[in-house]
Scaffold this active site. Structure first.
Site, PDB file in Angstrom:
ATOM      1  CG  HIS A  36     -16.633  15.687   2.588  1.00 15.63           C
ATOM      2  ND1 HIS A  36     -17.597  15.338   3.411  1.00 15.63           N
ATOM      3  CD2 HIS A  36     -16.771  17.111   2.177  1.00 15.63           C
ATOM      4  CE1 HIS A  36     -18.505  16.554   3.452  1.00 15.63           C
ATOM      5  NE2 HIS A  36     -18.138  17.343   2.707  1.00 15.63           N
ATOM      6  NE  ARG A  45      -3.286   3.444   0.335  1.00 17.50           N
ATOM      7  CZ  ARG A  45      -2.556   4.307   0.031  1.00 17.50           C
ATOM      8  NH1 ARG A  45      -2.819   5.210  -0.796  1.00 17.50           N
ATOM      9  NH2 ARG A  45      -1.340   4.420   0.794  1.00 17.50           N
ATOM     10  NE  ARG A 104      -3.218  -2.004   0.103  1.00 17.37           N
ATOM     11  CZ  ARG A 104      -3.094  -0.912   0.906  1.00 17.37           C
ATOM     12  NH1 ARG A 104      -1.959  -0.606   1.270  1.00 17.37           N
ATOM     13  NH2 ARG A 104      -4.170  -0.185   1.285  1.00 17.37           N
ATOM     14  CD  GLU A 145       2.000  -2.552   4.371  1.00 15.86           C
ATOM     15  OE1 GLU A 145       1.684  -1.474   4.466  1.00 15.86           O
ATOM     16  OE2 GLU A 145       0.922  -3.308   4.167  1.00 15.86           O
ATOM     17  CG  ASN A 185       2.311   5.374   4.285  1.00 14.94           C
ATOM     18  OD1 ASN A 185       3.189   6.191   4.041  1.00 14.94           O
ATOM     19  ND2 ASN A 185       1.268   5.341   3.416  1.00 14.94           N
ATOM     20  CG  ASP A 186       0.898   0.433   7.836  1.00 17.84           C
ATOM     21  OD1 ASP A 186       0.449   0.620   8.781  1.00 17.84           O
ATOM     22  OD2 ASP A 186       0.083   0.077   6.758  1.00 17.84           O
ATOM     23  NE  ARG A 188      -1.263   4.950   8.293  1.00 17.16           N
ATOM     24  CZ  ARG A 188      -1.030   4.265   7.059  1.00 17.16           C
ATOM     25  NH1 ARG A 188      -0.371   2.958   7.012  1.00 17.16           N
ATOM     26  NH2 ARG A 188      -1.524   4.465   5.968  1.00 17.16           N
ATOM     27  CB  CYS A 247       3.636   2.256  -3.205  1.00 18.67           C
ATOM     28  SG  CYS A 247       3.372   0.864  -1.690  1.00 18.67           S
TER      29      CYS A 247
HETATM   30  C1  PEP Z   1       1.935   2.007   3.431  1.00 13.08           C
HETATM   31  O1  PEP Z   1       1.763   1.500   4.469  1.00 13.08           O
HETATM   32  O2  PEP Z   1       2.949   2.707   3.359  1.00 13.08           O
HETATM   33  C2  PEP Z   1       0.813   1.963   2.474  1.00 13.08           C
HETATM   34  C3  PEP Z   1       1.262   2.336   1.185  1.00 13.08           C
HETATM   35  O3  PEP Z   1      -0.369   1.391   2.714  1.00 13.08           O
HETATM   36  P1  PEP Z   1      -1.408   2.092   3.395  1.00 13.08           P
HETATM   37  O4  PEP Z   1      -0.917   3.581   3.573  1.00 13.08           O
HETATM   38  O5  PEP Z   1      -2.454   1.985   2.741  1.00 13.08           O
HETATM   39  O6  PEP Z   1      -1.432   1.379   4.699  1.00 13.08           O
HETATM   40 MG    MG Z   2       0.236  -0.006   4.552  1.00 12.86          MG
END
Ligand code: PEP
Ligand code: MG
Length: 583
Positions: free
Chosen positions: A194, A301, A337, A436, A459-460, A470, A507
């Site tokens: 944090h 989110r 989302r 994703e 990211n996913d 990840r 995103c």
């Molecule tokens: C992603 O997976 O790129 C994404 C934006 O969602 P999160 O990082 O919340 O899984």
């Molecule tokens: Mg994701």
């Protein structure tokens, strides 16, 4: 001169004198309480807990407007911990059963909880241990009647200094800003602690995990903090001070230049509009959305609403939170989302960790479809909130068309329900899905027919394409946004959205990574949603390039036969000189 390294979590450079914040470790008394005094001991404990709550509420009231929005969230977490049975009921039990004093009873319980946290493999959850320690410390100080002022305030001498501490509490950070602290460095904390999150929000240079910082540094000593590189230089040479002063000035100038971009249009040299949006998590994040002049929120989110509690939030609670965000956005559109729980996003109160491999398990939309009692209240809340401003619904982690159909059916049923109840909502609210999972990218054309918009979650997408967890540090080195396979999937999605004539956003973190802005523009991306803190920097890149030239390079990158080649081409793209490009 001595140099020490840690994790740089707040960028920028600070040059100044150290202020070492010494908070003595508490010497916890241990004694047996006679039976006649047990009730009084329990009362003493309960009073100390109640006082801790009052202190935190008072601190929350003092949060300056300029403090990062997460600050009150972290203080709320501490308040919630003070309601938690594990922390406040177990010691009472121990006082009664073992006739032990309150301080010892609390210490025993804190040790037991710490052991549980030590065994956790998830680094995010493990990092919550620091919060427990801080809450316990607060109650112990109250029990021992120690000076609360001293605990909750930074001393006057800390003003304008570089703070060196073992760790900082969320309460400390409330006053950091008011004290015009130049930077801070702490012994404890990792990049996702944090303290790190708050540092980013405070926008001051900060380094955490500098084990031994409080022993190496003395009060009043000259120090340089390089937040970007995670380096602290103690007693620097005059040459080094001059070098860092120059770098500091150039960083500040860059910051000012970026500020001037707030109201400039996000358009390339050859006139292509690029929509830059923000990702948010907490209602308080809206302030940074406005500060960055974002065109909208491309990813809200919603998981935070479910965290640090044992029951999911009610429909009303969610509705209130969404309306708060929508109203604060003042007409700027928001993409909400739906719940993406599971894998890296765990919450209390759910015993199911998602099978042996949570990332491939029952998470996100899969979980929502399996548990309508979790999903329906959220859909009702989002739909009802859509009566207050422009909203889109986005479904995370779709991997089959059947899932899309099922969600759409539930949304239609929910709309019918609301109609019957006479509740207003936006009947044309767009429903989109996140790309994703490789399956969604490969068949993006099929998904594009069933959805109103698509959004690439890199990211996913990278995690699943390259089979890299990840959150697993040991395979981090393989995590590569410009691996040819990832780029091909992104490109397939861009083409599918273009062909279907539906909006496409990116995103994931890649959208806000300056290294990839030119490449993404060349590949055809026109809407990017990112951490609002980097939005103006991305805008600067957008305004200083021309898509026509980038496209040629992007085509080369897409034809590249290896990761080495994509990396070398992206370096070349980023070196392209547009200074002579005319409109
Ligand atoms: C992603 O997976 O790129 C994404 C934006 O969602 P999160 O990082 O919340 O899984
Ligand atoms: Mg994701």
């Amino acid at each position: 001169m001595l140099t020490i390294h840690g994790a740089g979590v707040g960028k920028g450079i600070a040059i100044g004198k150290a202020f070492v914040l010494q908070r003595d470790r508490l010497d916890i008394p241990e004694y047996v309480v006679p039976p006649a005094l047990i009730d009084r001991e329990v009362e003493r404990f309960e009073n100390a807990v109640a006082k801790a709550k009052e202190q935190l509420v008072a601190i929350r009231k003092q949060i300056p407007k300029s403090a990062p929005p997460e600050t009150s969230g972290f203080i709320d977490v501490h308040l919630l911990m003070l309601e938690d049975k594990m922390l406040v009921e177990a010691p009472v039990h121990a006082i009664r059963k073992q006739s032990t004093n309150a301080e010892r009873a609390l210490l025993q319980q804190a040790n037991a909880l710490n052991e549980v946290f030590d065994q956790m493999t998830d680094p995010y959850l493990r990092s919550k241990k620091a919060d427990i320690d801080q809450v316990v410390d607060r109650v112990q100080r109250n029990l021992m009647s120690l000076d609360e002022q001293e605990h909750d305030r930074l001393p006057e001498e800390a003003k304008d200094r570089i703070i060196v501490a073992n760790d900082l509490t969320p309460a400390d950070t409330v006053v950091l800003k008011n004290h015009r602290v130049r930077a801070f460095v702490t012994n404890l904390g990792g990049p996702i602690s944090h303290t790190a999150i708050l540092a980013r929000g405070l926008k001051i240079p900060a380094i955490v995990g500098l084990h031994g910082a409080t022993s190496y540094l003395r009060n009043g000593e000259d120090v340089i903090v390089d937040g970007k590189r995670g380096v602290v230089i103690i007693a620097p040479d005059p040459d080094l001070v001059r070098y860092y002063s120059r770098r500091k000035r150039s960083i500040e100038k860059r910051r000012q230049d970026l500020k001037a971009l707030q109201s400039s249009p996000s358009v390339t040299l050859d006139g292509k509009d690029v929509v830059l949006m923000a990702n948010i998590e907490l209602p308080g994040d809206v302030r940074s959305v406005h500060a960055a002049h974002a065109a909208g929120v491309g990813l809200y989110r919603t998981e935070y609403l479910y965290m640090n509690r044992s029951d999911p939030p009610s429909e009303t609670e969610q509705f209130t939170a969404y309306v708060k965000v929508i109203k604060a956005l003042k007409g700027i559109p928001v993409t909400i989302r739906t719940l993406d729980l599971g894998a890296d996003k765990q919450v209390d109160g759910r015993v199911d960790p998602g099978g042996t491999n949570p990332a491939l398990g029952l998470r996100a939309v899969r979980l929502c479809l399996k548990e309508p009692a979790l999903f329906r209240p959220q859909l009702r809340a989002i739909l009802r909130a859509s009566a207050f401003g422009p909203v889109q619904i986005m479904i995370p982690m779709v991997s089959s068309l059947d899932e899309v159909d099922q969600v759409r059916d539930i949304i239609e049923e929910t709309k019918a329900e609301l109609n019957q109840e006479g509740q207003p909502f936006d009947a044309n609210l767009p429903v989109g899905g996140m790309v994703e999972v490789p399956a969604a990218a490969i068949s993006a054309d099929l998904f594009a027919r069933r959805l109103d918009f698509l959004s690439i979650g890199t990211n996913d997408l990278i995690q699943y394409t390259l089979a890299i967890d990840r959150v697993d540090d040991s395979v981090n080195y393989l995590y590569d946004p410009i691996h040819p396979s990832v780029l091909r999937l992104i490109y397939i999605t861009i083409r599918a959205a273009e062909h279907a004539g539906i909006p496409l956003t990116m995103c994931g973190e890649m959208a806000g990574d300056l290294k990839f802005t030119r490449l993404l523009l060349g590949m055809g991306m026109r809407t990017l949603s990112m951490d609002p803190a980097v939005l103006l920097e991305v805008k600067k890149v957008v305004r200083e390039c021309s898509v026509k030239r980038l496209k040629k390079f992007a085509d080369k990158v897409l034809r590249a036969g290896s990761t080495e080649e994509t990396h070398s081409l992206v370096r070349q793209i980023n070196q392209l000189d547009f200074s002579t490009t005319r409109l």
